[in-house]
Design an enzyme around this catalytic site. Structure first.
Site, PDB file in Angstrom:
ATOM      1  CD  GLN A 136      37.452  64.356   0.671  1.00 46.20           C
ATOM      2  OE1 GLN A 136      38.112  64.762   1.822  1.00 46.20           O
ATOM      3  NE2 GLN A 136      36.998  65.169  -0.253  1.00 46.20           N
TER       4      GLN A 136
ATOM      5  CD  GLU B 196      41.318  70.858   2.070  1.00 47.48           C
ATOM      6  OE1 GLU B 196      40.689  71.444   1.292  1.00 47.48           O
ATOM      7  OE2 GLU B 196      41.092  70.084   3.047  1.00 47.48           O
TER       8      GLU B 196
ATOM      9  CG  PHE C 176      40.255  69.482  -6.089  1.00 45.38           C
ATOM     10  CD1 PHE C 176      40.545  70.960  -5.727  1.00 45.38           C
ATOM     11  CD2 PHE C 176      38.843  69.192  -6.276  1.00 45.38           C
ATOM     12  CE1 PHE C 176      39.568  71.856  -5.790  1.00 45.38           C
ATOM     13  CE2 PHE C 176      37.615  70.232  -5.798  1.00 45.38           C
ATOM     14  CZ  PHE C 176      38.254  71.470  -5.661  1.00 45.38           C
TER      15      PHE C 176
ATOM     16  CG  ASN D 174      41.690  73.388   4.542  1.00 51.59           C
ATOM     17  OD1 ASN D 174      42.793  73.331   4.759  1.00 51.59           O
ATOM     18  ND2 ASN D 174      40.686  72.422   4.954  1.00 51.59           N
TER      19      ASN D 174
ATOM     20  CE1 TYR E 113      40.741  74.056  -2.516  1.00 50.90           C
ATOM     21  CE2 TYR E 113      39.906  74.519  -0.388  1.00 50.90           C
ATOM     22  CZ  TYR E 113      40.632  73.912  -1.327  1.00 50.90           C
ATOM     23  OH  TYR E 113      40.921  72.486  -1.046  1.00 50.90           O
TER      24      TYR E 113
ATOM     25  CD  GLU F 185      37.545  72.706   5.399  1.00 48.26           C
ATOM     26  OE1 GLU F 185      36.307  72.164   5.263  1.00 48.26           O
ATOM     27  OE2 GLU F 185      38.107  72.850   4.378  1.00 48.26           O
TER      28      GLU F 185
ATOM     29  CG  HIS G 259      39.415  65.208   6.365  1.00 46.58           C
ATOM     30  ND1 HIS G 259      40.425  66.150   6.049  1.00 46.58           N
ATOM     31  CD2 HIS G 259      38.423  65.647   5.617  1.00 46.58           C
ATOM     32  CE1 HIS G 259      40.088  66.809   4.889  1.00 46.58           C
ATOM     33  NE2 HIS G 259      39.041  66.641   4.789  1.00 46.58           N
TER      34      HIS G 259
ATOM     35  NE  ARG H  72      45.562  68.371   6.457  1.00 48.90           N
ATOM     36  CZ  ARG H  72      44.578  68.673   6.324  1.00 48.90           C
ATOM     37  NH1 ARG H  72      43.929  68.956   5.048  1.00 48.90           N
ATOM     38  NH2 ARG H  72      43.287  68.890   7.037  1.00 48.90           N
TER      39      ARG H  72
END
Length: 516
Positions: free
Chosen positions: A45, A402, A461, A331, A333, A190, A144, A100
């Site tokens: 990313q 996260e 973000f 992570n 949210y 994840e 990842h 990270r």
């Protein structure tokens, strides 16, 4: 219950936050001295340079090039491959104590195994050394999402046990080459949600699923492959941990763990059915990975509902998996209500949970806004899940890998809504530490705007704005970057109060709600 709303809700999570019930104030000094504050990105990313200096495609490169992510690609992304030095200087200016990052498997091992790419090795050595130069602690995630396409083509990636040895070899290269400077390793990001997204609903690569749970898939079986892939994730993780502990940890003195995606579930009513459904949801999302790591086997409800479709661990595998962590990364949210849905036919991995999220149930079409009865308006939900992990899983050391705000938000440099979101959850972490939870670090997602999965460059973000349209990909600090800097470097106070944003009165959020 279907897992599709879970992933869709990730794309809309920005609506799922509000205020704590009372005001509070705190500073950096209120946290333990060894607690680390940072931010993060991932290789796919952030780096770009997708085919540069010997790197081969990952399954996400293939996926985006085929147009499955709305037509955008991460070929350039944030251009971190070329701009890492300037970014690390910004990290230092911001006051980051840790960063990270992940290592691109196909950049380091272009064939998935075998010869190391010298340019890839040089890049990661340079990044790590630059971080160390500025006194920033590197926290490295080995995997990842970016499986080398060559391994996907050869044997199917994570649905084959062959990937366990290949992942172990990749981990061995990383430990050998970088471990003298890395204090915290995370094996993978994840695996619980990726098993659903890639092998149940098929909207993550390699797009494997079966009707009616996924569409436009290239093959697969939603009733078994999520469980097969998750088992391989867990065994690959434990193999890497065993390697690190036996070969490297004594001399390198680092820690190693795993990362999972978390949601705090709350029963919609006090009925026995909804309470049981909520426990089931936690077991299927969290216990799927954590129960084997802590207790050596899957939750009983998973074994009961999935039956023979859930491949068991052998006795020796169970012994290796159990205790294979020094910390757990999460992570987080948002939170969701859960209600029972026992009428669901047990045909696929997700429906085995037989519980239904109600955040998107019965939304009045004329309002286009989630009904208040279906929202969790509490920053304290993070505190609740941290206490749940403490009480359920023997109080593991935890890093918040996260936590961030950006999807669905009109990008603005004066990002006060992001500041409110981050400050509220940081306060919740402090509360959990005072409750006795062993929380050791917090990482904002993301440090700079990056390519976001499925939403590309429409979501931002970052603490730092990236000019994706410009050839130089210039970075500009948002208000949240200055806010984080003042908190970390200048001892500024974060004050959490009843928040007008929770009532839809903030103009930035209100404008977005009107357009939704």
């Amino acid at each position: 219950m279907a897992m599709a709303p879970l992933l869709v809700s990730f794309l809309l999570y920005w609506m799922h936050y509000s205020s704590v019930l009372c005001s509070s104030e705190f500073t950096r000094e209120d946290f333990p001295a060894d607690f680390v504050f940072g931010a993060g990105t991932s290789a796919f990313q952030y780096e770009g340079a997708w085919a540069e200096d010997g790197k081969t495609p990952s399954i996400w490169d293939t996926f985006t090039h085929e147009g499955w992510a709305g037509g955008s690609t991460a070929d350039v992304a944030s251009d971190g491959y070329h701009k890492y030095k300037g970014d690390i200087k910004l990290m230092s200016d911001t006051g980051l104590e840790a960063y990270r990052l992940s290592i691109s498997w196909p950049r380091l091992l272009p064939k998935g195994r075998g010869p190391v790419n010298p340019k890839g090795l040089e890049y990661y050595n340079n990044v790590i050394n630059e971080l160390i130069k500025y006194g920033i602690q590197p926290h490295v995630t080995l995997h990842h999402l970016d499986v080398p396409q060559v391994l996907q083509d050869e044997y199917g990636g994570w649905i084959s046990p062959k990937i366990i040895d290949d992942f172990k070899e990749f981990a061995d290269v990383c430990f050998k080459e970088f471990g003298d400077r890395i204090s915290h390793w995370t094996t993978m990001n994840e695996p619980n949600i990726n098993s659903y997204a890639s092998f149940d609903y098929g909207f993550f690569p390699p797009r494997r699923c079966s009707y009616p749970y996924g569409v436009n898939c290239t093959g697969g079986d939603s009733s078994v492959e999520p469980y097969i892939s998750a088992r391989n994730y867990i065994l690959a993780h434990s193999a890497a941990v065993d390697l690190y502990r036996n070969k490297y940890q004594t001399t390198q003195k680092g820690k190693i763990g795993i990362n999972i995606y978390t949601i705090w579930f709350v029963p919609l009513t006090n009925s026995t059915e909804d309470v049981v459904a909520t426990k089931r949801a936690h077991d299927f999302l969290l216990g799927w990975v954590l129960n084997p790591l802590v207790f050596g086997d899957y939750p009983e409800i998973m074994k009961k509902n999935a039956g023979s479709r859930l491949p068991p661990f052998t006795k020796s595998e169970s012994q290796k998996v159990k205790g294979s962590y020094d910390f757990i990364g999460i992570n987080y949210y948002f939170a969701l209500y859960v209600t029972d849905d026992s009428s669901t036919t047990l045909r696929d991995a997700s429906s085995d949970m037989r519980a239904k999220f109600t955040a998107f149930k019965d939304i009045p079409p004329e309002s286009r806004i989630l009904p208040p009865s279906h929202m969790i308006n509490d920053f304290g939900s993070l505190r609740k899940i941290l206490n749940y992990l403490k009480n359920t899983y023997n109080d593991p050391p935890i890093y918040i890998h996260e936590n961030g705000y950006g999807l669905g938000v009109v990008d603005t440099m004066n990002d006060v809504a992001r500041i409110s979101f981050l400050g509220g959850f940081i306060g919740s972490i402090l509360d959990s530490i005072r409750d006795g939870a062993d929380v050791r670090g917090y990482f904002i997602w993301t440090f700079v705007d990056a390519y976001e999965l499925l939403s590309g460059y429409n979501a931002r973000f970052g603490l730092y704005h990236v000019d994706f349209e410009g050839s130089k990909h210039e970075r500009t600090p948002k208000s949240s970057a200055h806010w984080y800097q003042h908190f970390l470097k200048n001892g500024s106070t974060i004050k959490i109060e009843n928040d007008v944003i929770s009532r839809g009165e903030h103009p930035i959020l209100q404008n977005k709600l009107s357009a939704f």
